[in-house]
Design a protein around this motif. Structure first.
Motif, PDB file in Angstrom:
ATOM      1  N   SER A 168      35.577 -10.075  -4.100  1.00 19.00           N
ATOM      2  CA  SER A 168      35.750  -8.822  -4.818  1.00 19.00           C
ATOM      3  C   SER A 168      37.106  -8.217  -4.469  1.00 19.00           C
ATOM      4  O   SER A 168      37.776  -8.656  -3.525  1.00 19.00           O
ATOM      5  CB  SER A 168      34.654  -7.839  -4.416  1.00 19.00           C
ATOM      6  N   ASN A 169      37.506  -7.179  -5.198  1.00 23.57           N
ATOM      7  CA  ASN A 169      38.761  -6.490  -4.885  1.00 23.57           C
ATOM      8  C   ASN A 169      38.742  -5.940  -3.465  1.00 23.57           C
ATOM      9  O   ASN A 169      39.745  -5.971  -2.748  1.00 23.57           O
ATOM     10  CB  ASN A 169      39.010  -5.350  -5.880  1.00 23.57           C
ATOM     11  N   LYS A 170      37.595  -5.413  -3.062  1.00 21.04           N
ATOM     12  CA  LYS A 170      37.470  -4.857  -1.716  1.00 21.04           C
ATOM     13  C   LYS A 170      37.677  -5.933  -0.656  1.00 21.04           C
ATOM     14  O   LYS A 170      38.391  -5.730   0.330  1.00 21.04           O
ATOM     15  CB  LYS A 170      36.091  -4.214  -1.548  1.00 21.04           C
ATOM     16  N   ALA A 171      37.060  -7.103  -0.879  1.00 23.53           N
ATOM     17  CA  ALA A 171      37.202  -8.200   0.082  1.00 23.53           C
ATOM     18  C   ALA A 171      38.645  -8.710   0.119  1.00 23.53           C
ATOM     19  O   ALA A 171      39.173  -9.030   1.183  1.00 23.53           O
ATOM     20  CB  ALA A 171      36.244  -9.335  -0.284  1.00 23.53           C
ATOM     21  N   ILE A 172      39.277  -8.778  -1.050  1.00 25.23           N
ATOM     22  CA  ILE A 172      40.670  -9.225  -1.118  1.00 25.23           C
ATOM     23  C   ILE A 172      41.581  -8.254  -0.382  1.00 25.23           C
ATOM     24  O   ILE A 172      42.474  -8.661   0.368  1.00 25.23           O
ATOM     25  CB  ILE A 172      41.120  -9.365  -2.584  1.00 25.23           C
ATOM     26  N   LEU A 176      43.951  -9.363   2.752  1.00 20.40           N
ATOM     27  CA  LEU A 176      45.406  -9.355   2.596  1.00 20.40           C
ATOM     28  C   LEU A 176      46.058  -8.086   3.153  1.00 20.40           C
ATOM     29  O   LEU A 176      47.277  -7.936   3.079  1.00 20.40           O
ATOM     30  CB  LEU A 176      45.772  -9.525   1.122  1.00 20.40           C
ATOM     31  N   PHE A 177      45.229  -7.174   3.665  1.00 22.52           N
ATOM     32  CA  PHE A 177      45.723  -5.926   4.269  1.00 22.52           C
ATOM     33  C   PHE A 177      46.536  -5.092   3.271  1.00 22.52           C
ATOM     34  O   PHE A 177      47.610  -4.577   3.588  1.00 22.52           O
ATOM     35  CB  PHE A 177      46.562  -6.226   5.518  1.00 22.52           C
ATOM     36  N   ILE A 178      45.999  -4.980   2.052  1.00 18.44           N
ATOM     37  CA  ILE A 178      46.600  -4.129   1.029  1.00 18.44           C
ATOM     38  C   ILE A 178      45.493  -3.280   0.424  1.00 18.44           C
ATOM     39  O   ILE A 178      44.310  -3.572   0.609  1.00 18.44           O
ATOM     40  CB  ILE A 178      47.321  -4.944  -0.070  1.00 18.44           C
ATOM     41  N   SER A 179      45.846  -2.228  -0.304  1.00 21.47           N
ATOM     42  CA  SER A 179      44.843  -1.344  -0.876  1.00 21.47           C
ATOM     43  C   SER A 179      44.163  -1.988  -2.083  1.00 21.47           C
ATOM     44  O   SER A 179      44.711  -2.904  -2.707  1.00 21.47           O
ATOM     45  CB  SER A 179      45.471  -0.017  -1.293  1.00 21.47           C
ATOM     46  N   GLU A 180      42.957  -1.488  -2.419  1.00 22.07           N
ATOM     47  CA  GLU A 180      42.256  -1.990  -3.601  1.00 22.07           C
ATOM     48  C   GLU A 180      43.053  -1.695  -4.868  1.00 22.07           C
ATOM     49  O   GLU A 180      43.041  -2.472  -5.816  1.00 22.07           O
ATOM     50  CB  GLU A 180      40.860  -1.368  -3.690  1.00 22.07           C
ATOM     51  N   GLY A 181      43.746  -0.556  -4.870  1.00 22.81           N
ATOM     52  CA  GLY A 181      44.575  -0.213  -6.016  1.00 22.81           C
ATOM     53  C   GLY A 181      45.699  -1.209  -6.226  1.00 22.81           C
ATOM     54  O   GLY A 181      46.019  -1.580  -7.361  1.00 22.81           O
ATOM     55  N   THR A 182      46.294  -1.667  -5.111  1.00 24.29           N
ATOM     56  CA  THR A 182      47.357  -2.663  -5.196  1.00 24.29           C
ATOM     57  C   THR A 182      46.803  -3.992  -5.706  1.00 24.29           C
ATOM     58  O   THR A 182      47.444  -4.671  -6.523  1.00 24.29           O
ATOM     59  CB  THR A 182      48.016  -2.867  -3.819  1.00 24.29           C
ATOM     60  N   ALA A 184      44.275  -4.322  -7.713  1.00 26.11           N
ATOM     61  CA  ALA A 184      44.043  -4.118  -9.139  1.00 26.11           C
ATOM     62  C   ALA A 184      45.347  -4.233  -9.935  1.00 26.11           C
ATOM     63  O   ALA A 184      45.364  -4.802 -11.035  1.00 26.11           O
ATOM     64  CB  ALA A 184      43.399  -2.751  -9.379  1.00 26.11           C
ATOM     65  N   ASN A 185      46.444  -3.730  -9.368  1.00 25.20           N
ATOM     66  CA  ASN A 185      47.746  -3.818 -10.048  1.00 25.20           C
ATOM     67  C   ASN A 185      48.197  -5.266 -10.178  1.00 25.20           C
ATOM     68  O   ASN A 185      48.733  -5.677 -11.215  1.00 25.20           O
ATOM     69  CB  ASN A 185      48.795  -3.007  -9.285  1.00 25.20           C
ATOM     70  N   TYR A 186      47.989  -6.054  -9.117  1.00 27.31           N
ATOM     71  CA  TYR A 186      48.352  -7.471  -9.176  1.00 27.31           C
ATOM     72  C   TYR A 186      47.518  -8.204 -10.227  1.00 27.31           C
ATOM     73  O   TYR A 186      48.024  -9.059 -10.959  1.00 27.31           O
ATOM     74  CB  TYR A 186      48.163  -8.137  -7.810  1.00 27.31           C
ATOM     75  N   ILE A 187      46.230  -7.866 -10.293  1.00 26.00           N
ATOM     76  CA  ILE A 187      45.352  -8.512 -11.269  1.00 26.00           C
ATOM     77  C   ILE A 187      45.783  -8.162 -12.689  1.00 26.00           C
ATOM     78  O   ILE A 187      45.786  -9.019 -13.585  1.00 26.00           O
ATOM     79  CB  ILE A 187      43.882  -8.114 -11.025  1.00 26.00           C
TER      80      ILE A 187
END
Length: 212
Positions: A168-172, A176-182, A184-187
């Protein structure tokens, strides 16, 4: 607000059993059950269904064909739930819009969590399903198109790999030590580069190199 669920299975014992079990969870509302793919597509078109649990092998219209209609004509999110893990169905079902593929031998709690996960926009690919896809790629006589890594940044490739593993985004974000918002932006960037529309398609593209 409860998640509105439809169950499609030609086995009355299975669909009614699932209905009884899922109705015990306060966040889920089982709207109805249907016995074939055509009924499933018609119901989703005529009613607001959040998530459908869709069997593969059904009369009149199978789950793969129904998934294509449902994903193309409605906003319903699709989980393929089946006793069959045949290679021939997995990629077709996912390419036709399914956001998850689970076997019926899962515990009810796993199915519940999968419904919630897909409802929130994440994909669910059970480990055995991923292994089937990978096995199919290595055994298929026709060469598969290769994933074009040059189109993406290193971070985008890392995220695509984790999506293909079912994260999930949360697990990612944690890995990767980045925010869920980041994340989502990459996706969003990956969607823009590939023309894909949901996470499961990203997983398929990463594993097969194909976008259709």
């Amino acid at each position: 607000m409860k998640i509105k669920v439809l169950i499609a299975d030609d086995n009355s014992f299975i669909r009614e059993g699932l209905k009884i079990i899922l109705q015990t969870y306060e966040e889920l509302e089982v709207l109805d059950t249907v016995s074939n793919g055509q009924e499933a597509a018609d119901y989703c078109r005529d009613n607001q269904v959040d998530v459908i649990l869709l069997d593969v092998r059904m009369p009149v219209m199978n789950g793969v064909e129904a998934a294509k209609l449902i994903s193309g004509q409605t906003k319903t999110k699709i989980i393929i739930l089946t006793t069959f893990d045949d290679d021939e169905f997995i990629l077709d079902a996912l390419r036709n819009g399914a956001m998850g593929y689970l076997l019926k031998n899962n515990e009810p709690e796993r199915i519940r969590e999968s419904i919630k996960c897909v409802y929130n926009g994440n994909s669910i690919l059970q480990d055995v399903v991923l292994e089937k896809i990978k096995s199919n790629l290595t055994e298929n006589q026709e060469p598969q198109a290769k994933f074009n890594a040059s189109l993406f940044t290193e971070r985008e490739r890392e995220i695509m790999c984790l999506i293909a593993k079912g994260c999930s985004n949360k697990a990612i974000s944690k890995q990767l030590f980045i925010s869920e918002g980041t994340v989502a932006n990459y996706i969003t960037s990956i969607f823009g580069k590939t023309g894909l529309e949901h996470r499961t398609q990203i997983a398929i593209y990463y594993l097969t190199g194909k976008v259709d």
